[in-house]
Scaffold this active site. Structure first.
Site, PDB file in Angstrom:
ATOM      1  CB  SER A  30     -11.373  13.355 -52.142  1.00  0.00           C
ATOM      2  OG  SER A  30     -11.303  12.925 -50.801  1.00  0.00           O
ATOM      3  NE  ARG A  51      -1.207   1.215 -34.576  1.00  0.00           N
ATOM      4  CZ  ARG A  51      -0.724   1.389 -33.338  1.00  0.00           C
ATOM      5  NH1 ARG A  51      -0.959   0.485 -32.403  1.00  0.00           N
ATOM      6  NH2 ARG A  51      -0.023   2.443 -33.032  1.00  0.00           N
ATOM      7  CG  LEU A  82      -7.425   1.455 -38.574  1.00  0.00           C
ATOM      8  CD1 LEU A  82      -6.016   1.192 -38.023  1.00  0.00           C
ATOM      9  CD2 LEU A  82      -8.282   0.197 -38.461  1.00  0.00           C
ATOM     10  NE  ARG A 103     -11.534  18.155 -46.745  1.00  0.00           N
ATOM     11  CZ  ARG A 103     -12.383  17.345 -46.109  1.00  0.00           C
ATOM     12  NH1 ARG A 103     -13.679  17.434 -46.337  1.00  0.00           N
ATOM     13  NH2 ARG A 103     -11.945  16.451 -45.243  1.00  0.00           N
ATOM     14  N   GLY A 131      -3.271   4.009 -42.870  1.00  0.00           N
ATOM     15  CA  GLY A 131      -2.528   5.225 -42.549  1.00  0.00           C
ATOM     16  C   GLY A 131      -1.538   5.045 -41.421  1.00  0.00           C
ATOM     17  CE1 TYR A 180      -3.742  14.576 -47.178  1.00  0.00           C
ATOM     18  CE2 TYR A 180      -2.802  12.552 -48.025  1.00  0.00           C
ATOM     19  CZ  TYR A 180      -3.905  13.299 -47.673  1.00  0.00           C
ATOM     20  OH  TYR A 180      -5.154  12.758 -47.814  1.00  0.00           O
TER      21      TYR A 180
HETATM   22  N1  LIG Z   1      -9.233  12.538 -48.834  1.00  0.00           N
HETATM   23  C1  LIG Z   1      -9.167  13.029 -47.611  1.00  0.00           C
HETATM   24  O1  LIG Z   1      -9.750  14.083 -47.302  1.00  0.00           O
HETATM   25  C2  LIG Z   1      -8.358  12.298 -46.583  1.00  0.00           C
HETATM   26  C3  LIG Z   1      -8.415  12.672 -45.230  1.00  0.00           C
HETATM   27  C4  LIG Z   1      -7.653  11.949 -44.305  1.00  0.00           C
HETATM   28  C5  LIG Z   1      -6.874  10.882 -44.731  1.00  0.00           C
HETATM   29  N2  LIG Z   1      -6.812  10.555 -46.059  1.00  0.00           N
HETATM   30  C6  LIG Z   1      -5.995   9.401 -46.535  1.00  0.00           C
HETATM   31  O2  LIG Z   1      -6.277   8.278 -45.723  1.00  0.00           O
HETATM   32  C7  LIG Z   1      -5.052   7.762 -45.195  1.00  0.00           C
HETATM   33  C8  LIG Z   1      -5.289   7.081 -43.884  1.00  0.00           C
HETATM   34  O3  LIG Z   1      -5.829   8.002 -42.932  1.00  0.00           O
HETATM   35  P1  LIG Z   1      -5.485   7.842 -41.388  1.00  0.00           P
HETATM   36  O4  LIG Z   1      -4.026   7.885 -41.193  1.00  0.00           O
HETATM   37  O5  LIG Z   1      -6.347   8.783 -40.625  1.00  0.00           O
HETATM   38  O6  LIG Z   1      -5.961   6.306 -41.170  1.00  0.00           O
HETATM   39  P2  LIG Z   1      -6.379   5.500 -39.866  1.00  0.00           P
HETATM   40  O7  LIG Z   1      -5.937   4.111 -40.130  1.00  0.00           O
HETATM   41  O8  LIG Z   1      -7.816   5.722 -39.556  1.00  0.00           O
HETATM   42  O9  LIG Z   1      -5.555   6.135 -38.684  1.00  0.00           O
HETATM   43  C9  LIG Z   1      -4.195   5.871 -38.506  1.00  0.00           C
HETATM   44  C10 LIG Z   1      -3.798   6.514 -37.191  1.00  0.00           C
HETATM   45  O10 LIG Z   1      -4.398   5.776 -36.140  1.00  0.00           O
HETATM   46  C11 LIG Z   1      -3.379   5.400 -35.229  1.00  0.00           C
HETATM   47  N3  LIG Z   1      -3.733   4.078 -34.671  1.00  0.00           N
HETATM   48  C12 LIG Z   1      -4.300   3.051 -35.305  1.00  0.00           C
HETATM   49  N4  LIG Z   1      -4.480   1.996 -34.470  1.00  0.00           N
HETATM   50  C13 LIG Z   1      -4.003   2.385 -33.281  1.00  0.00           C
HETATM   51  C14 LIG Z   1      -3.888   1.745 -32.043  1.00  0.00           C
HETATM   52  N5  LIG Z   1      -4.316   0.475 -31.850  1.00  0.00           N
HETATM   53  N6  LIG Z   1      -3.332   2.432 -31.020  1.00  0.00           N
HETATM   54  C15 LIG Z   1      -2.890   3.693 -31.217  1.00  0.00           C
HETATM   55  N7  LIG Z   1      -2.952   4.359 -32.392  1.00  0.00           N
HETATM   56  C16 LIG Z   1      -3.514   3.703 -33.413  1.00  0.00           C
HETATM   57  C17 LIG Z   1      -2.123   5.320 -36.059  1.00  0.00           C
HETATM   58  O11 LIG Z   1      -0.984   5.454 -35.240  1.00  0.00           O
HETATM   59  P3  LIG Z   1       0.393   4.692 -35.678  1.00  0.00           P
HETATM   60  O12 LIG Z   1       0.900   5.416 -36.884  1.00  0.00           O
HETATM   61  O13 LIG Z   1       1.241   4.828 -34.473  1.00  0.00           O
HETATM   62  O14 LIG Z   1      -0.006   3.283 -35.970  1.00  0.00           O
HETATM   63  C18 LIG Z   1      -2.303   6.506 -36.990  1.00  0.00           C
HETATM   64  O15 LIG Z   1      -1.919   7.705 -36.328  1.00  0.00           O
HETATM   65  C19 LIG Z   1      -4.130   8.992 -45.155  1.00  0.00           C
HETATM   66  O16 LIG Z   1      -2.749   8.660 -45.127  1.00  0.00           O
HETATM   67  C20 LIG Z   1      -4.503   9.667 -46.449  1.00  0.00           C
HETATM   68  O17 LIG Z   1      -3.839   9.052 -47.536  1.00  0.00           O
HETATM   69  C21 LIG Z   1      -7.551  11.240 -46.978  1.00  0.00           C
END
Ligand SMILES: NC(=O)c1ccc[n+]([C@@H]2O[C@H](COP(=O)([O-])OP(=O)(O)OC[C@H]3O[C@@H](n4cnc5c(N)ncnc54)[C@H](OP(=O)(O)O)[C@@H]3O)[C@@H](O)[C@H]2O)c1
Length: 289
Positions: free
Chosen positions: A148, A259, A202, A119, A253, A48
């Site tokens: 993971s 949010r 999300l 992975r 995230g 990351y």
């Molecule tokens: N193990 C793996 O392979 C893997 C892969 C991916 C992620 N992860 C982990 O999971 C965590 C969370 O993943 P994620 O960030 O994808 O989580 P997520 O909560 O699914 O997505 C967050 C994203 O959605 C946007 N978002 C949410 N609600 C919104 C809305 N109402 N309008 C506009 N944009 C919105 C957020 O923007 P804003 O920031 O502007 O709110 C942010 O860019 C990561 O930080 C990481 O630690 C792990």
């Protein structure tokens, strides 16, 4: 500290995938918010860091520790290794040992609380992977082991050789990605007492009211429940994950504090069975049989 699989307890984590190494003040503000809400589980990975490159998000946490030393006291920091840019996966013992050392350096820690294989590396024998993970535990470099994005069979194969408990499986799981409900991943987690960390809870923003045309039925179901429970759709999307009987920790995230607070409201939501199946049926595109 790692009683992550305790049943009936609602937990959230916060993830640093969307951060770059220089966002120290923004990270401090989000961690302060999380910790004030009782969220102590912080998730990162060596890959990351976005534009700041490999290691950027771990360097960020190292910089947070340097600038606000008390802020991370008692926090549980999880990181991951095994994704090698361009390879793409490497779980060889030499690679994982070096990766763990490098992560500790960047994070400014002696021992990482939870170390995931990010992975599965299809070219690594599970005995070899288990061996290096057990070595890292024995050497005191990692407190606990996770994987993971493993399949059920890959988890079983690793567990056949691993002496340390496999405490967590981090998977993609959201109202927009319900496969783990049906592919045995969550059943295995419950049967084997493996905590589940749900990434992209999300669906990377696709569940939001203003999201794309995909997942329209799911968004409609979430919006209806949001109105009924007087919270946001995002809170319902997180509550959906928390309601599953496996010990699921959604990893938030969002980088937007408002949010994040919306999401944390999920801890107050109690979905009925009917509410929960409404979301599943919307995601399946058909009624349960
Ligand atoms: N193990 C793996 O392979 C893997 C892969 C991916 C992620 N992860 C982990 O999971 C965590 C969370 O993943 P994620 O960030 O994808 O989580 P997520 O909560 O699914 O997505 C967050 C994203 O959605 C946007 N978002 C949410 N609600 C919104 C809305 N109402 N309008 C506009 N944009 C919105 C957020 O923007 P804003 O920031 O502007 O709110 C942010 O860019 C990561 O930080 C990481 O630690 C792990």
């Amino acid at each position: 500290m790692l009683a992550l699989s305790e049943r009936g307890k609602k937990r959230l984590a916060y993830g640093f995938w969307r951060f770059t190494a220089d966002q120290v003040d923004q990270a401090i503000a989000m961690i302060e918010l999380m910790r004030a809400k009782g969220i102590d589980h912080l998730d990162t990975a060596d890959v990351y860091g976005g534009a700041s490159g490999f290691g950027g998000a771990e360097k960020l946490l190292g910089a947070v520790r340097a600038k606000a030393p008390k802020l991370l006291d008692g926090a549980m920091i999880a990181t991951k290794a095994g994704v090698e840019f361009g390879t793409p996966y490497n779980s060889s013992p030499a690679y994982l040992k070096a990766a763990c050392e490098a992560s500790l350096q960047r994070l400014g820690m002696q021992r990482v609380d939870l170390f995931y294989i990010h992975r599965p590396d299809l070219l690594a024998h599970p005995a070899e992977v288990a061996g290096v993970l057990d070595d890292l535990v024995r050497e005191g470099k990692i407190a606990a082991v996770g994987v993971s994005n493993y399949t059920v069979a890959e988890v079983a194969a690793l567990k056949r050789f691993l002496k340390a408990p496999l405490v967590a499986h981090q998977i993609e799981f959201s109202a927009g990605h319900i496969e783990p409900l049906f592919d045995g991943t969550l059943d295995q987690a419950m049967a084997e007492d493996i905590a589940v960390a749900a990434w992209s809870p999300l669906a990377r923003g696709a569940l939001a009211e203003n999201g794309t045309t995909a997942l329209m039925a799911v968004r409609a179901a979430l919006a209806k429940l949001a109105a009924a429970h007087d919270v946001s759709s995002n809170a319902i999307a997180i509550a959906f994950l928390l309601a599953h009987p496996a010990a699921v920790t959604p990893i938030l995230g969002t980088t937007n504090p408002a949010r994040a607070i919306e999401c944390i409201d999920a801890l107050k939501v109690e979905l009925s069975r009917r509410d929960w199946y409404d979301i599943v049926e919307a995601a399946r595109g058909e009624r349960m049989p």
